[in-house]
Design a protein around this motif. Structure first.
Motif, mmCIF file in Angstrom:
data_model
loop_
_atom_site.group_PDB
_atom_site.id
_atom_site.type_symbol
_atom_site.label_atom_id
_atom_site.label_comp_id
_atom_site.label_asym_id
_atom_site.label_seq_id
_atom_site.Cartn_x
_atom_site.Cartn_y
_atom_site.Cartn_z
ATOM 1 N N SER A 230 -2.463 -2.870 -3.323
ATOM 2 C CA SER A 230 -2.293 -3.947 -4.302
ATOM 3 C C SER A 230 -2.075 -5.261 -3.577
ATOM 4 O O SER A 230 -1.282 -5.346 -2.636
ATOM 5 C CB SER A 230 -1.085 -3.668 -5.214
ATOM 6 O OG SER A 230 -1.246 -2.439 -5.900
ATOM 7 N N LYS B 150 -3.196 3.688 -2.839
ATOM 8 C CA LYS B 150 -3.269 2.513 -3.705
ATOM 9 C C LYS B 150 -2.950 1.288 -2.867
ATOM 10 O O LYS B 150 -1.970 1.275 -2.122
ATOM 11 C CB LYS B 150 -2.284 2.633 -4.870
ATOM 12 C CG LYS B 150 -2.317 1.456 -5.845
ATOM 13 C CD LYS B 150 -1.339 1.671 -6.991
ATOM 14 C CE LYS B 150 -1.368 0.529 -7.985
ATOM 15 N NZ LYS B 150 -0.413 0.741 -9.108
ATOM 16 N N ARG C 272 -8.879 8.308 -4.220
ATOM 17 C CA ARG C 272 -8.477 9.717 -4.339
ATOM 18 C C ARG C 272 -9.600 10.552 -3.725
ATOM 19 O O ARG C 272 -10.753 10.428 -4.119
ATOM 20 C CB ARG C 272 -8.245 10.104 -5.790
ATOM 21 C CG ARG C 272 -7.791 11.554 -5.975
ATOM 22 C CD ARG C 272 -7.450 11.850 -7.434
ATOM 23 N NE ARG C 272 -6.228 11.197 -7.850
ATOM 24 C CZ ARG C 272 -6.163 10.121 -8.624
ATOM 25 N NH1 ARG C 272 -7.291 9.570 -9.072
ATOM 26 N NH2 ARG C 272 -5.005 9.579 -8.969
ATOM 27 N N SER D 197 0.837 -1.201 0.000
ATOM 28 C CA SER D 197 0.000 0.000 0.000
ATOM 29 C C SER D 197 0.865 1.242 0.000
ATOM 30 O O SER D 197 2.019 1.223 0.463
ATOM 31 C CB SER D 197 -0.921 0.017 1.230
ATOM 32 O OG SER D 197 -0.164 0.226 2.410
ATOM 33 N N GLU D 198 0.300 2.314 -0.511
ATOM 34 C CA GLU D 198 0.938 3.626 -0.429
ATOM 35 C C GLU D 198 -0.161 4.672 -0.250
ATOM 36 O O GLU D 198 -1.174 4.645 -0.950
ATOM 37 C CB GLU D 198 1.757 3.954 -1.667
ATOM 38 C CG GLU D 198 2.483 5.296 -1.539
ATOM 39 C CD GLU D 198 3.371 5.609 -2.727
ATOM 40 O OE1 GLU D 198 4.269 6.469 -2.579
ATOM 41 O OE2 GLU D 198 3.179 5.014 -3.801
ATOM 42 N N THR E 24 -6.352 -4.777 -7.119
ATOM 43 C CA THR E 24 -5.852 -3.439 -6.805
ATOM 44 C C THR E 24 -7.037 -2.509 -6.558
ATOM 45 O O THR E 24 -8.046 -2.575 -7.266
ATOM 46 C CB THR E 24 -4.987 -2.878 -7.955
ATOM 47 O OG1 THR E 24 -3.842 -3.707 -8.120
ATOM 48 C CG2 THR E 24 -4.536 -1.453 -7.642
ATOM 49 N N ARG E 25 -6.894 -1.671 -5.533
ATOM 50 C CA ARG E 25 -7.854 -0.600 -5.283
ATOM 51 C C ARG E 25 -7.102 0.720 -5.245
ATOM 52 O O ARG E 25 -6.025 0.822 -4.643
ATOM 53 C CB ARG E 25 -8.555 -0.793 -3.927
ATOM 54 C CG ARG E 25 -9.597 -1.878 -3.869
ATOM 55 C CD ARG E 25 -10.892 -1.535 -4.599
ATOM 56 N NE ARG E 25 -11.465 -0.261 -4.199
ATOM 57 C CZ ARG E 25 -12.218 -0.074 -3.110
ATOM 58 N NH1 ARG E 25 -12.487 -1.091 -2.299
ATOM 59 N NH2 ARG E 25 -12.719 1.112 -2.834
ATOM 60 N N GLU E 26 -7.676 1.740 -5.877
ATOM 61 C CA GLU E 26 -7.103 3.076 -5.830
ATOM 62 C C GLU E 26 -8.151 4.038 -5.265
ATOM 63 O O GLU E 26 -9.346 3.892 -5.531
ATOM 64 C CB GLU E 26 -6.644 3.523 -7.215
ATOM 65 C CG GLU E 26 -5.499 2.682 -7.766
ATOM 66 C CD GLU E 26 -4.921 3.254 -9.049
ATOM 67 O OE1 GLU E 26 -5.224 4.437 -9.359
ATOM 68 O OE2 GLU E 26 -4.180 2.531 -9.747
ATOM 69 N N GLU F 221 -4.348 10.489 -1.634
ATOM 70 C CA GLU F 221 -4.377 9.462 -2.661
ATOM 71 C C GLU F 221 -3.810 8.175 -2.067
ATOM 72 O O GLU F 221 -2.871 8.216 -1.269
ATOM 73 C CB GLU F 221 -3.556 9.873 -3.886
ATOM 74 C CG GLU F 221 -4.088 11.113 -4.593
ATOM 75 C CD GLU F 221 -3.286 11.447 -5.839
ATOM 76 O OE1 GLU F 221 -2.403 10.633 -6.201
ATOM 77 O OE2 GLU F 221 -3.543 12.507 -6.437
#
Length: 654
Positions: free
Chosen positions: A632, A630, A646, A614-615, A642-644, A628
């Motif tokens: 993975s 992400k 924002r 994650s980040e 993967t989920r993103e 933001e």
């Protein structure tokens, strides 16, 4: 559960519990009982079982191997499940019907929250490193200022929510389906918490300070001076009407039998005394223990890490105690004096980099590798307004909460102040004793903040964290005030200048004036059962660096921490976890403010290889925070999902 969900539990019992029923102890957290907390759990829980208790370690719904979804921190459903778990434990043939709860951090929080629900079988709790006020004293806000721990902890929580269950527990045919369901239903938790920038109903839920009288079972509360949560120990002792005892040691966010900095104590024996009295009705003398047992620190030159802190244990016969008296100091021109002065107002606009000597809000990684403590304050003091007292002719014992009263005006509608009380030691080193923060828009209320009128003076009070410290003769007290405190807190929307009216400013110092009323304190040495057998493949490390980018005029704290890689021998499961964070700010510009947290976690054995990365990144402008993220997931190094995210959140007087 009554609704059909199954929660994963690990139960340890004395071998003769079916013939001789015993009380039950519940520890209830989201931190994966089968792997993440297994090593420490064995050391505690086998010890309790060997000493006559059944111990249940339960994963909260949606975490570890428990079914359902994690919704957020401390939701009502979590408490409802706990009530059902406690009733189930009390009804088992091996149980006497008496149940206790124990926990650190999340488990300490929900022990208090569940106690406030008054399940009939819950007879006593032990809570460590917890809070009574989720807004004022947790990893989100402090003094109405936004802690960077909101993003740090939020990144970890986001990653935890994406962890898969163990196939050996839920089945090879189901674990991927559960994993996918968890990731699909994740929320961007740091942004959700940031949507509540004032003390609203969101934070009042689960804050037991809303009604202390709801807790009627005995409470043993522990904290550490380097932990972020020591305040709760004092509030509980002050406000609970039932049996309550408090212990604060020199530790960080640690169980007290392995507390660092030392000395650690025989915490498990203290728990046994507590449980024996309130769950077995045996005479153990806990009622006669001092209401507060505190490690009185002795000032010493600051270091990023201590194995042991100098000091001694003291017992207070009551709290508040008449042995603590208030000494009032007034602000002169760079000095602390005993009477009000006619000094002219003084202004300060701190460099935005003021605060790099603050250390962590909550020291988690203390041990042989964690340089997380406050540094010598001279660099931060150079960007602050400072006031020094005269040389102390005899030692001064500070005990309690310091209140700093300031008359202040600023040139912006939003501003913050960081106030530190330090000891200038005979060798010139400056040790931070305690500190406090205030978002000036919250000067009257955390629930109803109001913007400032630029240029108008306001009378404010900044509360500094409780502390017990003996400052040696030959030292000076120092009060430091800054308009920035990065990387501990997020900065105000604009660079601010504050003007302090010295003639109308002072602070009240709680001083232990007499030791005649103190009670003797003695703890047994630390004890525990053997931890879960492990094979260490790579030891843990933590590296902290500060980089000054001269060309771009910005400064960054970089932290890379690893729990190492180890194998739990009995399940043959390999586990590794690493986290990196970078906190950047410009010397004088807010355009470069940025916080980023990156995490990688892996579980691996012959039939299972799951990894989550994650980040999370946060920036801001004058009107909004921008986050933001992400997440993975990888199955045997192949992308699984993967989920993103924002999201922008408006600033609300912050």
């Amino acid at each position: 559960m009554k609704d059909g969900r199954r929660l994963a539990a690990r139960l340890l019992l004395p071998s003769d519990a079916e013939q001789r029923p015993v009380p039950a102890i519940l520890e209830y957290t989201p931190y994966r009982r089968r792997d993440v907390t297994r090593v420490g759990d064995d050391a505690k829980h086998y010890w309790f079982a060997a000493n006559g208790y059944g111990v249940a370690r339960v994963d909260i719904a949606g975490m570890g191997d428990s079914e359902g979804l994690i919704e957020d921190e401390y939701v009502k459903r979590e408490q409802d499940d706990a009530l059902e778990i406690i009733a189930w434990l009390a009804s088992q043939p091996w149980c006497t019907g008496a149940v206790g709860m124990i926990g650190i951090s999340w488990g300490g929080f929900n022990s208090l929250q569940v106690a406030a629900r008054r399940p009939p079988a819950l007879k006593a709790i032990v809570t460590l490193c917890s809070t009574v006020d989720r807004y004022a004293n947790d990893g989100h806000f402090m003094g109405g200022c936004l802690l960077n721990d909101n993003l740090d902890w939020g990144g970890h929580f986001l990653t935890m929510g994406a962890f898969p269950p163990d196939p050996e527990m839920v089945g090879q045919d189901k674990w991927r389906q559960i994993w996918k369901h968890r990731i699909e239903n994740m929320d961007l938790f740091p942004a959700r918490w940031l949507e509540h920038q004032r003390r609203d109903a969101f934070w009042k839920h689960g804050s037991v300070c809303e009604n202390y009288d709801a807790i009627n079972c005995p409470v043993l509360a522990l904290g550490g001076w380097y932990d972020g949560y020591s305040e709760a120990v004092f509030r509980l002792v002050e406000n609970l009407k039932g049996p309550v005892k408090g212990i604060v040691g020199p530790w960080g966010h640690k169980w007290a039998q392995v507390g660092v900095p030392g000395p650690a104590i025989g915490f498990l024996q203290e728990c046994k005394r507590w449980w024996d009295r309130w769950l077995k009705n045996e005479a153990t003398g806990v009622e006669n223990d001092p209401p507060l047992r505190l490690w009185l620190l002795e000032s010493e030159a600051p270091k990023p890490h201590f194995d042991v802190r100098k000091g001694r244990w003291i017992g207070l016969p009551s709290w508040p105690t008449p042995d603590v008296e208030t000494q009032t100091y007034y602000l002169g021109e760079g000095s602390l004096v005993s009477d009000r002065t006619k000094s002219e107002p003084t202004t300060i606009s701190s460099p935005l980099t003021t605060g790099f000597g603050s250390g962590e809000w909550c020291a988690y990684a203390l041990g042989p590798v964690g340089p997380e403590l406050p540094l010598d304050q001279r660099q931060d003091d150079s960007g602050s307004m400072t006031f020094d007292g005269s040389v102390l002719m005899e030692p001064l014992a500070i005990l309690g909460r310091t209140l700093v009263h300031l008359r202040v005006a600023v040139d912006q509608e939003q501003a913050q102040l960081a106030v530190r009380l330090s000891a200038v030691l005979p060798g010139g080193e400056v040790e931070r004793i305690t500190y406090g923060l205030l978002n000036l828009a919250h000067r009257g209320s955390h629930e109803h903040p109001q913007p400032l009128t630029p240029g108008q003076f306001y009378d404010i009070t900044v509360e500094l964290n409780e502390i017990a410290e003996l400052v040696p003769a030959g030292s000076r007290l120092r009060l430091a005030i800054s308009t920035s405190y990065w990387p501990l807190i997020w900065p105000s929307p604009a660079v601010t200048t504050a003007t302090i009216d010295l003639a109308e400013s002072s602070f009240d110092l709680p001083v232990l004036t007499s030791g005649r009323g103190l009670m003797e304190v003695e703890f047994m040495p630390p004890d525990h059962a053997p931890p879960a057998p492990t094979t260490i493949k790579q030891p843990g490390t933590q590296v902290r660096k500060v980089n000054d980018d001269l060309g771009n005029k910005r400064k960054t704290l970089s932290v890379h921490g690893s729990d190492g890689t180890f194998v739990l021998d009995d399940t043959a499961t390999e586990f590794s976890y690493t986290k990196s964070k970078e906190l950047t700010i410009g010397w004088s510009s807010l355009e470069d403010v940025r916080a980023a947290v990156a995490i990688s976690c892996r579980y691996r054995r012959s039939d299972w290889d799951a990894r989550v990365e994650s980040e999370v990144v946060m920036t801001s402008d004058e009107t909004h925070f921008h986050i933001e993220a992400k997440v993975s997931a990888f199955d045997k190094d192949e992308p699984f999902m993967t989920r993103e995210f924002r999201q922008s959140v408006p600033r609300d007087n912050l």
